[in-house]
Motif scaffolding. Sequence first.
Motif, PDB file in Angstrom:
ATOM      1  N   LYS A  17      -5.343  -8.629  14.864  1.00  0.00           N
ATOM      2  CA  LYS A  17      -6.151  -8.456  15.645  1.00  0.00           C
ATOM      3  C   LYS A  17      -6.172  -7.577  16.884  1.00  0.00           C
ATOM      4  CE  LYS A  17      -9.448 -12.549  14.490  1.00  0.00           C
ATOM      5  NZ  LYS A  17      -9.455 -14.356  14.712  1.00  0.00           N
ATOM      6  N   THR A  18      -4.898  -7.587  17.392  1.00  0.00           N
ATOM      7  CA  THR A  18      -4.158  -7.281  18.447  1.00  0.00           C
ATOM      8  C   THR A  18      -3.478  -6.000  18.111  1.00  0.00           C
ATOM      9  OG1 THR A  18      -2.309  -8.625  18.138  1.00  0.00           O
ATOM     10  CG2 THR A  18      -3.499  -9.657  19.713  1.00  0.00           C
ATOM     11  N   SER A  19      -4.057  -5.675  17.188  1.00  0.00           N
ATOM     12  CA  SER A  19      -2.946  -4.215  16.636  1.00  0.00           C
ATOM     13  C   SER A  19      -2.126  -4.092  17.113  1.00  0.00           C
ATOM     14  CB  SER A  19      -3.957  -3.505  17.387  1.00  0.00           C
ATOM     15  OG  SER A  19      -5.384  -3.170  16.855  1.00  0.00           O
ATOM     16  N   ASN A  20      -1.109  -4.720  16.498  1.00  0.00           N
ATOM     17  CA  ASN A  20       0.359  -5.026  17.000  1.00  0.00           C
ATOM     18  C   ASN A  20       1.519  -5.125  15.724  1.00  0.00           C
ATOM     19  OD1 ASN A  20       2.989  -5.635  17.063  1.00  0.00           O
ATOM     20  ND2 ASN A  20       2.314  -7.426  18.634  1.00  0.00           N
ATOM     21  N   LEU A  21       1.484  -3.452  15.622  1.00  0.00           N
ATOM     22  CA  LEU A  21       1.914  -3.167  14.527  1.00  0.00           C
ATOM     23  C   LEU A  21       3.385  -3.528  14.030  1.00  0.00           C
ATOM     24  CD1 LEU A  21       1.805  -1.346  11.757  1.00  0.00           C
ATOM     25  CD2 LEU A  21       2.343   1.104  13.146  1.00  0.00           C
ATOM     26  N   ALA A  22       3.857  -3.519  16.347  1.00  0.00           N
ATOM     27  CA  ALA A  22       5.892  -3.563  15.362  1.00  0.00           C
ATOM     28  C   ALA A  22       5.918  -4.974  14.413  1.00  0.00           C
ATOM     29  CB  ALA A  22       6.045  -3.671  16.590  1.00  0.00           C
ATOM     30  N   GLU A  23       5.010  -6.119  15.091  1.00  0.00           N
ATOM     31  CA  GLU A  23       5.458  -7.562  14.356  1.00  0.00           C
ATOM     32  C   GLU A  23       4.774  -7.718  13.559  1.00  0.00           C
ATOM     33  OE1 GLU A  23       5.167 -10.482  16.843  1.00  0.00           O
ATOM     34  OE2 GLU A  23       4.836  -9.602  18.459  1.00  0.00           O
ATOM     35  N   LEU A  24       3.627  -7.235  12.762  1.00  0.00           N
ATOM     36  CA  LEU A  24       3.064  -6.820  11.737  1.00  0.00           C
ATOM     37  C   LEU A  24       3.464  -6.042  10.714  1.00  0.00           C
ATOM     38  CD1 LEU A  24       0.067  -7.405  10.433  1.00  0.00           C
ATOM     39  CD2 LEU A  24      -0.544  -5.464  10.170  1.00  0.00           C
ATOM     40  N   LYS A  25       4.664  -5.731  11.180  1.00  0.00           N
ATOM     41  CA  LYS A  25       5.843  -4.801  10.203  1.00  0.00           C
ATOM     42  C   LYS A  25       6.322  -5.814   8.505  1.00  0.00           C
ATOM     43  CE  LYS A  25       5.764  -0.366  11.665  1.00  0.00           C
ATOM     44  NZ  LYS A  25       6.883   0.524  12.262  1.00  0.00           N
ATOM     45  N   GLY A  26       6.431  -7.163   9.533  1.00  0.00           N
ATOM     46  CA  GLY A  26       7.617  -7.974   9.527  1.00  0.00           C
ATOM     47  C   GLY A  26       6.846  -9.247   8.804  1.00  0.00           C
ATOM     48  N   THR A  27       5.807  -8.970   8.478  1.00  0.00           N
ATOM     49  CA  THR A  27       4.557 -10.035   7.626  1.00  0.00           C
ATOM     50  C   THR A  27       4.127  -9.683   5.945  1.00  0.00           C
ATOM     51  OG1 THR A  27       2.510  -9.132   8.243  1.00  0.00           O
ATOM     52  CG2 THR A  27       3.396 -10.685  10.113  1.00  0.00           C
ATOM     53  N   ILE A  28       4.662  -8.252   6.041  1.00  0.00           N
ATOM     54  CA  ILE A  28       4.621  -7.372   4.502  1.00  0.00           C
ATOM     55  C   ILE A  28       5.349  -7.416   3.913  1.00  0.00           C
ATOM     56  CG2 ILE A  28       3.761  -5.552   3.651  1.00  0.00           C
ATOM     57  CD1 ILE A  28       2.058  -5.142   6.618  1.00  0.00           C
ATOM     58  N   SER A  29       5.602  -8.137   2.497  1.00  0.00           N
ATOM     59  CA  SER A  29       6.864  -7.533   1.772  1.00  0.00           C
ATOM     60  C   SER A  29       7.470  -5.601   1.108  1.00  0.00           C
ATOM     61  CB  SER A  29       6.709  -8.404   0.367  1.00  0.00           C
ATOM     62  OG  SER A  29       7.974  -8.141  -0.049  1.00  0.00           O
ATOM     63  N   PRO A  30       8.862  -5.636   1.820  1.00  0.00           N
ATOM     64  CA  PRO A  30       8.904  -4.534   0.843  1.00  0.00           C
ATOM     65  C   PRO A  30       8.590  -4.076  -0.161  1.00  0.00           C
ATOM     66  CG  PRO A  30      10.974  -5.408   2.352  1.00  0.00           C
ATOM     67  CD  PRO A  30       9.823  -6.789   1.854  1.00  0.00           C
ATOM     68  N   GLU A  31       8.447  -4.689  -1.163  1.00  0.00           N
ATOM     69  CA  GLU A  31       8.217  -4.559  -2.579  1.00  0.00           C
ATOM     70  C   GLU A  31       5.724  -5.311  -2.793  1.00  0.00           C
ATOM     71  OE1 GLU A  31      10.259  -7.798  -2.300  1.00  0.00           O
ATOM     72  OE2 GLU A  31      11.552  -6.193  -2.338  1.00  0.00           O
ATOM     73  N   TYR A  32       5.741  -5.113  -1.372  1.00  0.00           N
ATOM     74  CA  TYR A  32       4.192  -4.988  -1.600  1.00  0.00           C
ATOM     75  C   TYR A  32       3.773  -3.862  -2.002  1.00  0.00           C
ATOM     76  CZ  TYR A  32      -0.830  -4.132   0.040  1.00  0.00           C
ATOM     77  OH  TYR A  32      -1.689  -4.530   1.177  1.00  0.00           O
ATOM     78  N   GLN A  33       2.761  -4.212  -3.233  1.00  0.00           N
ATOM     79  CA  GLN A  33       1.975  -3.567  -3.923  1.00  0.00           C
ATOM     80  C   GLN A  33      -0.263  -3.787  -3.728  1.00  0.00           C
ATOM     81  OE1 GLN A  33       2.633  -1.026  -5.982  1.00  0.00           O
ATOM     82  NE2 GLN A  33       4.769  -1.047  -4.402  1.00  0.00           N
ATOM     83  N   ALA A  34      -0.784  -2.912  -3.307  1.00  0.00           N
ATOM     84  CA  ALA A  34      -1.650  -2.458  -3.345  1.00  0.00           C
ATOM     85  C   ALA A  34      -2.558  -1.591  -3.660  1.00  0.00           C
ATOM     86  CB  ALA A  34      -2.393  -2.545  -1.721  1.00  0.00           C
ATOM     87  N   ARG A  35      -4.048  -2.599  -3.743  1.00  0.00           N
ATOM     88  CA  ARG A  35      -5.714  -1.133  -4.601  1.00  0.00           C
ATOM     89  C   ARG A  35      -6.110  -1.297  -3.656  1.00  0.00           C
ATOM     90  NH1 ARG A  35      -7.172  -0.818 -10.944  1.00  0.00           N
ATOM     91  NH2 ARG A  35      -5.366   0.768 -10.625  1.00  0.00           N
ATOM     92  N   GLU A  36      -6.327  -0.396  -3.447  1.00  0.00           N
ATOM     93  CA  GLU A  36      -8.065  -0.479  -2.543  1.00  0.00           C
ATOM     94  C   GLU A  36      -8.769   1.322  -3.262  1.00  0.00           C
ATOM     95  OE1 GLU A  36      -8.951   2.287   1.315  1.00  0.00           O
ATOM     96  OE2 GLU A  36      -7.674   1.051   1.526  1.00  0.00           O
ATOM     97  N   ILE A  37     -10.455   0.543  -3.224  1.00  0.00           N
ATOM     98  CA  ILE A  37     -11.505   0.638  -3.750  1.00  0.00           C
ATOM     99  C   ILE A  37     -12.092   1.736  -2.878  1.00  0.00           C
ATOM    100  CG2 ILE A  37     -13.554   0.953  -5.098  1.00  0.00           C
ATOM    101  CD1 ILE A  37     -11.113   0.309  -6.788  1.00  0.00           C
TER     102      ILE A  37
END
Length: 137
Positions: A17-37
Amino acid sequence: MELSFNRFYEHYLELWKTSNLAELKGTISPEYQAREIAGGKVFDFGYDESIRGWEQGFKFVIENKAKWDLKEVSRISLRDHEVMSILSAQLVIGGQTLETGNLFFQTFAYDFGWKLVRSYIEAGIPIDLMSKAHLTQ
């Protein structure tokens, strides 16, 4: 485990909500995988592409003085240390909601801390259909 996830998840949503990319990066796994339609096309991507996408989205929000309207549709325990959250995300600019939004199916796993590990995203859903999704909760 539920209490630790709830604390993590509230923090995660606040970073979004606060568009805090610096801290958000730490909540995502380096092995993250996604699919977007989006527009009927399928896009598969990992951590690096995800961070670039968040960066572009947050830049748009900041430049347009927009606000995120995030609504949890459902939360499902998948395994002992894995939780899926289904949420909608819409942008509001100048008090007006944009005509489309996104529906996120996000899976979080606990391994020495909670991390976002997988996502499936339906992008560009008309807001009238997004509103109906909330009615079926």
